[in-house]
Design an enzyme around this catalytic site. Sequence first.
Site, PDB file in Angstrom:
ATOM      1  N   ASP A   4       0.964  -1.205   0.296  1.00 40.86           N
ATOM      2  CA  ASP A   4      -0.061  -0.007  -0.341  1.00 40.86           C
ATOM      3  C   ASP A   4       0.303   1.364   0.422  1.00 40.86           C
ATOM      4  O   ASP A   4       0.226   2.394   0.408  1.00 40.86           O
ATOM      5  CB  ASP A   4      -0.927  -0.127   1.431  1.00 40.86           C
ATOM      6  CG  ASP A   4      -2.010  -1.153   0.854  1.00 40.86           C
ATOM      7  OD1 ASP A   4      -2.133  -1.791   0.448  1.00 40.86           O
ATOM      8  OD2 ASP A   4      -2.785  -1.175   1.832  1.00 40.86           O
ATOM      9  N   GLU A  63      -5.190  -0.568  -1.067  1.00 41.99           N
ATOM     10  CA  GLU A  63      -6.277  -0.845  -0.356  1.00 41.99           C
ATOM     11  C   GLU A  63      -6.789  -0.251  -1.050  1.00 41.99           C
ATOM     12  O   GLU A  63      -6.771   1.057  -1.626  1.00 41.99           O
ATOM     13  CB  GLU A  63      -6.220  -0.571   0.769  1.00 41.99           C
ATOM     14  CG  GLU A  63      -7.007  -0.397   1.414  1.00 41.99           C
ATOM     15  CD  GLU A  63      -7.226  -0.199   2.961  1.00 41.99           C
ATOM     16  OE1 GLU A  63      -5.814  -0.014   3.559  1.00 41.99           O
ATOM     17  OE2 GLU A  63      -8.402  -0.308   3.629  1.00 41.99           O
ATOM     18  N   LYS A  75      -6.685  -4.520  -3.404  1.00 41.00           N
ATOM     19  CA  LYS A  75      -7.524  -5.787  -1.846  1.00 41.00           C
ATOM     20  C   LYS A  75      -8.330  -4.629  -1.270  1.00 41.00           C
ATOM     21  O   LYS A  75      -8.211  -3.396  -0.952  1.00 41.00           O
ATOM     22  CB  LYS A  75      -6.016  -5.563  -1.103  1.00 41.00           C
ATOM     23  CG  LYS A  75      -5.372  -4.895  -0.554  1.00 41.00           C
ATOM     24  CD  LYS A  75      -4.319  -5.251   0.615  1.00 41.00           C
ATOM     25  CE  LYS A  75      -3.743  -4.796   1.156  1.00 41.00           C
ATOM     26  NZ  LYS A  75      -4.304  -3.328   2.160  1.00 41.00           N
ATOM     27  N   LYS A 101      -7.568  -5.494   4.819  1.00 39.20           N
ATOM     28  CA  LYS A 101      -6.298  -4.989   5.184  1.00 39.20           C
ATOM     29  C   LYS A 101      -5.065  -5.803   4.863  1.00 39.20           C
ATOM     30  O   LYS A 101      -4.077  -5.538   4.206  1.00 39.20           O
ATOM     31  CB  LYS A 101      -6.350  -4.271   6.398  1.00 39.20           C
ATOM     32  CG  LYS A 101      -7.417  -3.360   7.403  1.00 39.20           C
ATOM     33  CD  LYS A 101      -7.233  -2.435   6.615  1.00 39.20           C
ATOM     34  CE  LYS A 101      -8.314  -0.411   6.770  1.00 39.20           C
ATOM     35  NZ  LYS A 101      -7.888   0.261   6.235  1.00 39.20           N
ATOM     36  N   VAL A 133       3.010   0.346   4.249  1.00 42.93           N
ATOM     37  CA  VAL A 133       2.677   1.104   5.093  1.00 42.93           C
ATOM     38  C   VAL A 133       0.727   0.130   5.231  1.00 42.93           C
ATOM     39  O   VAL A 133       0.120   0.103   4.659  1.00 42.93           O
ATOM     40  CB  VAL A 133       2.552   2.951   4.712  1.00 42.93           C
ATOM     41  CG1 VAL A 133       4.050   3.563   4.940  1.00 42.93           C
ATOM     42  CG2 VAL A 133       1.355   2.886   3.667  1.00 42.93           C
ATOM     43  N   THR A 134       0.109   0.472   6.417  1.00 43.84           N
ATOM     44  CA  THR A 134       0.830   0.963   8.077  1.00 43.84           C
ATOM     45  C   THR A 134       1.585  -0.337   8.333  1.00 43.84           C
ATOM     46  O   THR A 134       0.784  -1.165   8.271  1.00 43.84           O
ATOM     47  CB  THR A 134       0.450   2.117   8.776  1.00 43.84           C
ATOM     48  OG1 THR A 134      -0.964   1.179   9.301  1.00 43.84           O
ATOM     49  CG2 THR A 134       0.035   3.303   7.908  1.00 43.84           C
ATOM     50  N   CYS A 193      -2.472  -2.426   7.500  1.00 44.05           N
ATOM     51  CA  CYS A 193      -1.771  -3.053   6.715  1.00 44.05           C
ATOM     52  C   CYS A 193      -0.838  -3.938   6.166  1.00 44.05           C
ATOM     53  O   CYS A 193      -0.956  -5.283   6.213  1.00 44.05           O
ATOM     54  CB  CYS A 193      -2.044  -2.558   5.419  1.00 44.05           C
ATOM     55  SG  CYS A 193      -4.202  -1.952   5.637  1.00 44.05           S
ATOM     56  N   GLN A 234       8.421 -14.569  21.238  1.00 45.37           N
ATOM     57  CA  GLN A 234       8.220 -16.302  21.181  1.00 45.37           C
ATOM     58  C   GLN A 234       8.158 -16.880  20.552  1.00 45.37           C
ATOM     59  O   GLN A 234       8.048 -17.750  19.846  1.00 45.37           O
ATOM     60  CB  GLN A 234       6.853 -16.133  21.834  1.00 45.37           C
ATOM     61  CG  GLN A 234       5.495 -14.855  22.292  1.00 45.37           C
ATOM     62  CD  GLN A 234       4.557 -15.559  22.696  1.00 45.37           C
ATOM     63  OE1 GLN A 234       3.667 -16.395  22.663  1.00 45.37           O
ATOM     64  NE2 GLN A 234       3.908 -14.480  22.069  1.00 45.37           N
TER      65      GLN A 234
HETATM   66  N1  TIU Z   1      -2.528   0.607   4.220  1.00 44.06           N
HETATM   67  C1  TIU Z   1      -2.924   0.891   6.010  1.00 44.06           C
HETATM   68  O1  TIU Z   1      -2.043   0.075   6.400  1.00 44.06           O
HETATM   69  N2  TIU Z   1      -4.717   0.949   5.399  1.00 44.06           N
HETATM   70  C2  TIU Z   1      -5.162   1.809   6.793  1.00 44.06           C
HETATM   71  O2  TIU Z   1      -6.205   2.409   7.012  1.00 44.06           O
HETATM   72  N3  TIU Z   1      -3.771   2.121   7.747  1.00 44.06           N
HETATM   73  C3  TIU Z   1      -4.130   3.092   8.594  1.00 44.06           C
HETATM   74  O3  TIU Z   1      -2.872   2.726   9.577  1.00 44.06           O
HETATM   75  N4  TIU Z   1      -5.170   3.859   8.646  1.00 44.06           N
END
Ligand code: TIU
Length: 227
Positions: free
Chosen positions: A29, A77, A134, A137, A162-163, A167, A207
């Site tokens: 993303d 996304e 996609k 997430k 990210v993030t 995702c 772990q």
């Molecule tokens: N790609 C992704 O992480 N989608 C999000 O909505 N991330 C946020 O941190 N909001």
Amino acid sequence: MQNPHLMNIPALPFAYSCDYRHTALVLIDFQRDFMEPGGFGETLGNDVSLLAAIVPATQTLLAAWRKAGALVVHTRESHRPDLSDCPPAKRERGQPALRIGDDGPMGRILVQGEPGNQIIEALAPEAGEWVIDKPGKGAFYATGLHDRLQARGITHLVFGGVTTEVCVQTSLREANDRGYDCLLLEDCTESYFPEFKVATLAMVRAQGGIVGWTGASADLLAELERS
Ligand code: TIU
């Protein structure tokens, strides 16, 4: 004779071994919607400028990965223009400035084909690389990605993007449950919340590597060069 394509990358909680011919670099993303002002990330109230720091290291890694001829997978996304793949629960969550599908400065928020949905220029996909749209997430939900990776003989996934805790972590956990060994690169992933990035890295490798490994791109690059 030892496999000359095998990489032994210093990582936590212990070395991550993979053959780059059976490993995909998965960049999650890196799209304008999250990286630039006016997109989905900002509508949620975040300071999107925090994410820019990881772009140079990711560019360097991507260039080396391409040179090795190994598989690159980009994800976005995104939703269909009619939002038929966007559950109301997702669209109606919270009090964002703009909702998924609304018109924003980079086109409709999180909708396929809109300017904001494109991957940033610095990391733009090249011909032959996979681009996975996609609706969730995670990169495996409703995308067919697992079947494509299986058909290609991929067993290991190296993640950036990210993030970190949304995702990227969701995708990594989905991948782990499907039997992939996953390495998360700490300098190629970022969050709008620095403390969440730190926590995610810690929980991934806790772990005994309960869902994966964490490492640095420089260590991967050094092994890629050697192999
Ligand atoms: N790609 C992704 O992480 N989608 C999000 O909505 N991330 C946020 O941190 N909001």
